[in-house]
Design a protein around this motif. Structure first.
Motif, PDB file in Angstrom:
ATOM      1  N   HIS A 179       0.733  -0.895  -0.130  1.00 13.59           N
ATOM      2  CA  HIS A 179      -0.011  -0.033   0.069  1.00 13.59           C
ATOM      3  C   HIS A 179       0.702   1.170  -0.160  1.00 13.59           C
ATOM      4  O   HIS A 179       0.441   2.542  -0.499  1.00 13.59           O
ATOM      5  N   LEU A 180       1.984   1.264   0.553  1.00 14.52           N
ATOM      6  CA  LEU A 180       2.919   2.420   0.628  1.00 14.52           C
ATOM      7  C   LEU A 180       3.507   2.602  -0.813  1.00 14.52           C
ATOM      8  O   LEU A 180       3.930   3.836  -1.174  1.00 14.52           O
ATOM      9  N   LEU A 181       3.914   1.671  -1.607  1.00 13.86           N
ATOM     10  CA  LEU A 181       4.350   1.602  -2.899  1.00 13.86           C
ATOM     11  C   LEU A 181       3.085   1.632  -4.064  1.00 13.86           C
ATOM     12  O   LEU A 181       3.634   1.858  -5.278  1.00 13.86           O
ATOM     13  N   GLY A 182       2.145   1.287  -3.928  1.00 13.53           N
ATOM     14  CA  GLY A 182       1.063   1.070  -4.762  1.00 13.53           C
ATOM     15  C   GLY A 182       1.434  -0.170  -5.794  1.00 13.53           C
ATOM     16  O   GLY A 182       0.975  -0.036  -6.889  1.00 13.53           O
TER      17      GLY A 182
ATOM     18  N   VAL B 294      10.877 -14.032   0.728  1.00 14.19           N
ATOM     19  CA  VAL B 294       9.678 -13.856  -0.028  1.00 14.19           C
ATOM     20  C   VAL B 294       9.474 -12.227  -0.519  1.00 14.19           C
ATOM     21  O   VAL B 294       9.374 -11.665  -1.458  1.00 14.19           O
ATOM     22  N   PHE B 295       9.632 -11.611   0.660  1.00  9.85           N
ATOM     23  CA  PHE B 295       9.292 -10.259   0.477  1.00  9.85           C
ATOM     24  C   PHE B 295      10.576  -9.246  -0.277  1.00  9.85           C
ATOM     25  O   PHE B 295      10.195  -8.693  -1.090  1.00  9.85           O
ATOM     26  N   LEU B 296      11.757  -9.908   0.060  1.00  7.94           N
ATOM     27  CA  LEU B 296      12.943  -9.182  -0.611  1.00  7.94           C
ATOM     28  C   LEU B 296      12.852  -9.300  -2.173  1.00  7.94           C
ATOM     29  O   LEU B 296      13.220  -8.620  -3.009  1.00  7.94           O
ATOM     30  N   ASN B 297      12.498 -10.615  -2.207  1.00  4.74           N
ATOM     31  CA  ASN B 297      12.553 -11.166  -3.856  1.00  4.74           C
ATOM     32  C   ASN B 297      11.267 -10.404  -4.498  1.00  4.74           C
ATOM     33  O   ASN B 297      11.679  -9.895  -5.648  1.00  4.74           O
ATOM     34  N   SER B 298      10.261 -10.395  -3.798  1.00  8.71           N
ATOM     35  CA  SER B 298       8.971  -9.449  -4.379  1.00  8.71           C
ATOM     36  C   SER B 298       9.440  -8.181  -4.592  1.00  8.71           C
ATOM     37  O   SER B 298       9.195  -7.464  -5.688  1.00  8.71           O
ATOM     38  N   LEU B 299      10.084  -7.417  -3.729  1.00  5.30           N
ATOM     39  CA  LEU B 299      10.334  -6.100  -3.645  1.00  5.30           C
ATOM     40  C   LEU B 299      11.450  -5.938  -4.639  1.00  5.30           C
ATOM     41  O   LEU B 299      11.495  -4.856  -5.497  1.00  5.30           O
TER      42      LEU B 299
ATOM     43  N   ALA C  82       6.513   0.895  -8.514  1.00  2.00           N
ATOM     44  CA  ALA C  82       6.026   1.623  -7.694  1.00  2.00           C
ATOM     45  C   ALA C  82       5.224   3.001  -8.292  1.00  2.00           C
ATOM     46  O   ALA C  82       5.783   3.577  -9.345  1.00  2.00           O
ATOM     47  N   GLN C  83       4.078   3.274  -7.645  1.00  3.51           N
ATOM     48  CA  GLN C  83       3.255   4.323  -8.365  1.00  3.51           C
ATOM     49  C   GLN C  83       3.594   5.643  -7.860  1.00  3.51           C
ATOM     50  O   GLN C  83       3.554   5.717  -6.317  1.00  3.51           O
ATOM     51  N   GLY C  84       4.078   6.593  -8.276  1.00  3.00           N
ATOM     52  CA  GLY C  84       4.640   7.978  -7.675  1.00  3.00           C
ATOM     53  C   GLY C  84       3.580   8.483  -6.824  1.00  3.00           C
ATOM     54  O   GLY C  84       3.815   9.154  -5.972  1.00  3.00           O
ATOM     55  N   LEU C  85       2.356   8.673  -7.459  1.00  5.91           N
ATOM     56  CA  LEU C  85       1.338   9.677  -6.506  1.00  5.91           C
ATOM     57  C   LEU C  85       1.094   8.737  -5.092  1.00  5.91           C
ATOM     58  O   LEU C  85       1.155   9.439  -3.931  1.00  5.91           O
ATOM     59  N   THR C  86       1.019   7.267  -5.078  1.00  2.82           N
ATOM     60  CA  THR C  86       1.027   6.606  -4.028  1.00  2.82           C
ATOM     61  C   THR C  86       2.020   6.912  -2.823  1.00  2.82           C
ATOM     62  O   THR C  86       1.908   6.958  -1.734  1.00  2.82           O
ATOM     63  N   VAL C  87       3.375   6.826  -3.553  1.00  6.66           N
ATOM     64  CA  VAL C  87       4.691   6.844  -2.628  1.00  6.66           C
ATOM     65  C   VAL C  87       4.779   8.295  -2.158  1.00  6.66           C
ATOM     66  O   VAL C  87       5.048   8.699  -1.102  1.00  6.66           O
ATOM     67  N   ALA C  88       4.052   9.282  -2.930  1.00  2.00           N
ATOM     68  CA  ALA C  88       4.053  10.735  -2.283  1.00  2.00           C
ATOM     69  C   ALA C  88       3.107  10.936  -1.269  1.00  2.00           C
ATOM     70  O   ALA C  88       3.388  11.537  -0.268  1.00  2.00           O
ATOM     71  N   VAL C  89       1.973  10.224  -1.445  1.00  2.00           N
ATOM     72  CA  VAL C  89       1.059  10.117  -0.273  1.00  2.00           C
ATOM     73  C   VAL C  89       1.347   9.702   0.892  1.00  2.00           C
ATOM     74  O   VAL C  89       1.183  10.219   1.895  1.00  2.00           O
ATOM     75  N   ALA C  90       1.920   8.385   0.803  1.00  2.00           N
ATOM     76  CA  ALA C  90       2.390   7.635   1.984  1.00  2.00           C
ATOM     77  C   ALA C  90       3.443   8.214   2.615  1.00  2.00           C
ATOM     78  O   ALA C  90       3.553   8.521   3.828  1.00  2.00           O
TER      79      ALA C  90
ATOM     80  N   GLY D 145      -5.180   6.820  -9.858  1.00  2.00           N
ATOM     81  CA  GLY D 145      -4.704   5.514  -9.630  1.00  2.00           C
ATOM     82  C   GLY D 145      -4.360   5.352  -8.191  1.00  2.00           C
ATOM     83  O   GLY D 145      -3.559   4.284  -7.739  1.00  2.00           O
ATOM     84  N   LEU D 146      -4.538   6.257  -7.202  1.00  2.00           N
ATOM     85  CA  LEU D 146      -4.507   6.126  -5.844  1.00  2.00           C
ATOM     86  C   LEU D 146      -5.398   5.227  -5.234  1.00  2.00           C
ATOM     87  O   LEU D 146      -6.624   5.275  -5.186  1.00  2.00           O
TER      88      LEU D 146
END
Length: 576
Positions: free
Chosen positions: A156-159, A169-174, A181-189, A245-246
């Motif tokens: 949710h922080l990266l969208g 699993v997380f590191l591989n997925s990241l 990552a969605q720019g607007l979502t990152v900015a709002v987060a 897109g948010l």
């Protein structure tokens, strides 16, 4: 059930008799503050549990009412909690697909199982079962869980969708998805994180400097997460961020929760079986957290709580959550402190908070439609400071290597495998460590401290010993796991003693219990010593242990005597 029994199950029958306006003022103030804190938290923790946002409100309403009727603490903050939510997600996610109707029903079923287990254990006074979760195990588990909670919010922080079942699993997925990552979502987060951090750090002091009374400044500071949430809703609505897109919460049903019996009846028996172990672990963890919070606050308020009643009350709260289609609930330290500092006098504060939440669910949920998921995720991340305790590792290392091993292993398995495996590993390792330590008790050769009747370890103190008497202090109860070790240690000590040795005295100051295996070992020790012309004596035997010995023929066979004190034994035998 007589009146005393009803009062034990429902303490409201006792404290409500003298309830009046003085108590109401404090309870109403505390309830208002609690509601301001609960609204954003309940929505965020529903998100963390993989549930619809509205179920967070459900998990905070009827459980508060049930606890107020059955609990003994006026300030325990019952409702959704981060650790319970992620454990619910992990357990339910193993048997149902996230986002499905089956997932919602299974989450409610898990809450019912947790509630039933707590209710049963409280009725049978089985609070001791929580002792299987030692402090190092809990610290390792909670710290790893806090990190996993933080990882789970990066979606949710990266969208962008990210897997977060464990660290690998997380590191591989990241690594694979970070570029999406969605720019607007990152900015709002980022904005939400900065706003939450700044208000938590400086808002109260700033308002006080501006002349706001301390009580009002504290209230506004506690409501800061709600204020940030409302600001985010307003910006999203005015600027049309949802259309760009948010991700937002979306439509939240208005109204009070309905009974979820239909959905619960459709859950298969296999699902129930799969959830039993996670439910037991969640129940144990819930009670450990609950009783530590309750007793800590009760000590500050000079009040008393009933652990069994507390366990039953939390069981009832979880049953209420399950029947209304919500997820497992527990105690929150932060919300409990809010009730305490807000002036709550009785559990009525919980009833009033539930009423305010019900009004929110009835009339204000449409206002939450444009709430960004990134803001909810940010509020979860900001709350993780109370869970993550990396300093605990150095503390357990300094105190005990065995505790450190349990601490580190629980942390590693939780972080690298999953939550249930981590907690189970911690419980099993703690029990194995306890058996290992108990199987190798400390046994000291003791001598007399000159001028006193005290006896201490010859390796640590300047003491007086006698060549014909060997005093051995056993610092552990005797049972099957350490019986053979006692035999071997006595044999080694005798072999290293003076050739003129004629008496061995076992000082039993720390022996609180003895079982059949240990008694057999004492017989073996006595026979081996007799073959060498050495008598076996006992000193300072406690009453319960002596009762056990008197029910056998051991005392009749004993080659020596039983002395009231170790000093009497040495004084009498040194002259022989």
């Amino acid at each position: 059930m007589d009146s005393k029994g009803w009062t034990s199950w429902f303490p409201v029958l006792r404290w409500s008799r003298g309830y009046g306006r003085p108590q109401m003022a404090g309870d109403l103030t505390a309830a208002a503050v609690l509601t301001l804190l609960l609204i954003p938290q309940s929505l965020a923790y529903a998100l963390l549990a993989g549930m619809p946002a509205v179920t967070g409100l459900y998990a905070a309403m009827l459980p508060l009412v049930v606890y107020a009727l059955m609990g003994t603490s006026p300030v325990l903050g019952v409702g959704p909690a981060a650790l319970r939510s992620i454990m619910s997600l992990a357990a339910v996610g193993a048997v149902a697909s996230a986002g499905s109707a089956e997932f919602v029903a299974t989450s409610a079923l898990l809450a019912l199982l947790v509630g039933a287990l707590l209710l049963l254990m409280g009725t049978l006074r089985m609070g001791f079962i929580a002792s299987f979760l030692s402090t190092p195990v809990l610290s390792g588990f909670v710290t790893a869980s806090g990190l996993l909670i933080g990882m789970s919010q990066f979606t949710h922080l990266l969208g962008t969708p990210l897997a977060s079942g464990n660290l690998w699993v997380f590191l591989n997925s990241l690594w694979q998805q970070a570029a999406q990552a969605q720019g607007l979502t990152v900015a709002v987060a980022t904005g939400a994180l900065l706003a939450l951090w700044a208000t938590k750090r400086w808002l109260k002091a700033l308002l006080s400097r501006l002349g706001l009374p301390p009580g009002a400044a504290d209230l506004v500071a506690k409501a800061a997460p709600l204020l940030v949430m409302l600001a985010a809703i307003a910006l999203t609505s005015v600027l049309g961020w949802a259309d760009r897109g948010l991700a937002v919460v979306g439509d939240i049903p208005q109204g009070l929760p309905a009974l979820a019996m239909g959905a619960l009846l459709n859950v298969s028996p296999g699902t129930v079986q799969a959830l039993l172990l996670p439910a037991l672990l969640i129940a144990m963890l819930t009670f450990v957290e609950q009783i530590s919070i309750v007793q800590g606050l009760a000590a500050k308020r000079r009040e008393r709580v009933n652990p069994s009643a507390e366990m039953r009350a939390m069981g009832g709260a979880n049953l209420a959550a399950g029947f209304t289609g919500a997820f497992a609930v527990g105690a929150s330290f932060s919300r409990s402190v809010v009730l305490h500092e807000g002036g709550a006098r009785t559990p009525t504060a919980g009833l009033l908070a539930a009423l305010l939440l019900a009004l929110t669910a009835l009339f204000f949920t449409p206002w939450l439609r444009d709430l960004p998921l990134a803001v909810l995720a940010a509020s979860i991340v900001m709350a993780l400071g109370s869970l993550i305790d990396l300093r605990g590792f150095s503390k357990s290392w300094r105190i005990s290597r065995a505790d450190f091993a349990a601490h580190a292993l629980t942390f590693a398995v939780t972080l690298l495998v999953d939550l249930v495996s981590g907690l189970m590993t911690g419980v099993v390792v703690s029990l194995l460590m306890h058996l290992w330590i108990s199987s190798r008790p400390h046994i000291a050769v003791v001598g007399n401290v000159p001028g006193t009747e005290h006896y201490r370890n010859v390796l640590r103190h300047e003491v007086v010993t006698h060549p014909n008497v060997l005093g051995l202090r056993v610092d552990e109860s005797l049972f099957f796991a350490n019986a053979r070790y006692l035999e071997d240690h006595v044999a080694e000590a005798v072999a290293a003693a003076d050739p003129g040795l004629r008496h061995v005295v076992l000082q039993c100051t720390a022996v609180n219990d003895i079982d059949a295996s240990a008694l057999d070992s004492l017989v073996v020790i006595m026979q081996r010593l007799s073959d060498q012309g050495i008598a076996l004596h006992l000193s300072e035997v406690k009453g319960p242990v002596m009762d056990r010995l008197q029910r056998t023929d051991f005392l009749q066979q004993l080659s020596g005597q039983v002395f009231l004190t170790h000093h009497q034994a040495i004084t009498a035998l040194a002259q022989d």
